[in-house]
Design an enzyme around this catalytic site. Sequence first.
Site, PDB file in Angstrom:
ATOM      1  N   SER A 106       0.829  -1.196   0.000  1.00 56.47           N
ATOM      2  CA  SER A 106       0.000   0.000   0.000  1.00 56.47           C
ATOM      3  C   SER A 106       0.872   1.258   0.000  1.00 56.47           C
ATOM      4  O   SER A 106       1.652   1.463  -0.918  1.00 56.47           O
ATOM      5  CB  SER A 106      -0.973  -0.084   1.179  1.00 56.47           C
ATOM      6  N   ASP A 157      -9.647  -4.023  -5.865  1.00 58.78           N
ATOM      7  CA  ASP A 157      -9.075  -3.000  -4.978  1.00 58.78           C
ATOM      8  C   ASP A 157      -9.657  -1.639  -5.361  1.00 58.78           C
ATOM      9  O   ASP A 157      -9.454  -1.173  -6.484  1.00 58.78           O
ATOM     10  CB  ASP A 157      -7.540  -3.010  -5.137  1.00 58.78           C
ATOM     11  N   HIS A 188      -7.876  -4.472  -1.292  1.00 63.16           N
ATOM     12  CA  HIS A 188      -6.638  -3.776  -0.924  1.00 63.16           C
ATOM     13  C   HIS A 188      -5.929  -4.598   0.152  1.00 63.16           C
ATOM     14  O   HIS A 188      -5.982  -4.277   1.347  1.00 63.16           O
ATOM     15  CB  HIS A 188      -6.987  -2.381  -0.410  1.00 63.16           C
TER      16      HIS A 188
HETATM   17  C1  MLT Z   1      -1.416   5.914  -0.157  1.00 65.54           C
HETATM   18  O1  MLT Z   1      -1.784   6.912   0.424  1.00 65.54           O
HETATM   19  O2  MLT Z   1      -0.241   5.614  -0.362  1.00 65.54           O
HETATM   20  C2  MLT Z   1      -2.500   5.025  -0.640  1.00 65.54           C
HETATM   21  O3  MLT Z   1      -3.709   5.713  -0.598  1.00 65.54           O
HETATM   22  C3  MLT Z   1      -2.583   3.777   0.108  1.00 65.54           C
HETATM   23  C4  MLT Z   1      -2.778   4.017   1.570  1.00 65.54           C
HETATM   24  O4  MLT Z   1      -3.910   4.119   2.051  1.00 65.54           O
HETATM   25  O5  MLT Z   1      -1.814   4.098   2.277  1.00 65.54           O
END
Ligand code: MLT
Length: 209
Positions: A106, A157, A188
């Site tokens: 992520s 996702d 996700h």
């Molecule tokens: C991010 O902010 O890198 C993406 O939205 C994934 C997350 O929730 O961290």
Amino acid sequence: MSADLDRPHVWLLGAGSPPLLLLHGTGGDEHDLLPLREHLAPDAPTLSVRGSVLENGMPRFFRRLSEGVFDEDDMNRRADELADVLGAAERAYDVAPGSWTAVGFSNGANIASTLLLRRPAALAGAVLLAAMAPYRDGPPVTDLSGKRVLLSNGLRDPMATPEHTSRLTQQLRAAGAEVKALPHSGGHSIDAQQLPEIARWLTGAGTVG
Ligand code: MLT
């Protein structure tokens, strides 16, 4: 470039290769992804670092303006900082410069691809789990020949959408990286069923495709 290794981190000694760099998701820390190492490369020397940004108390690797909308100036600055952290870790732990394979989930995957696209000498490759295309208007021009990337996103996702997956894949391939796509049917998340295949890929035995 002479930064000390002052970032909260875990270092695990290992005899195998490649050295792994574990990068957690939003709200995680340097302990979160350690169980992944057991599945992927239990002998690998491993550095796991904490993101240096806090969002409502949750560690991240760079700021975002809203969900899925990144502060790209901060993202670039934090990627440069992370490259310095890696340089300090290479000196402290005697790791060959630029030999890391990042394993990011992520937000950790998003800083890993930013690092690849902006500071390619910092990494040998990356396993990107639930990854987005970090640069809205396209990444910096760079040469990723010789870099290996495995991209494992969920087909359902809502954040790292199939559109992000194909954009990121195209951008990495256009820069010369060898990209293996390993989609899963979930959201996700990390698909545990794929870990053996990712482990094989890490040993270099995976097929490119
Ligand atoms: C991010 O902010 O890198 C993406 O939205 C994934 C997350 O929730 O961290």
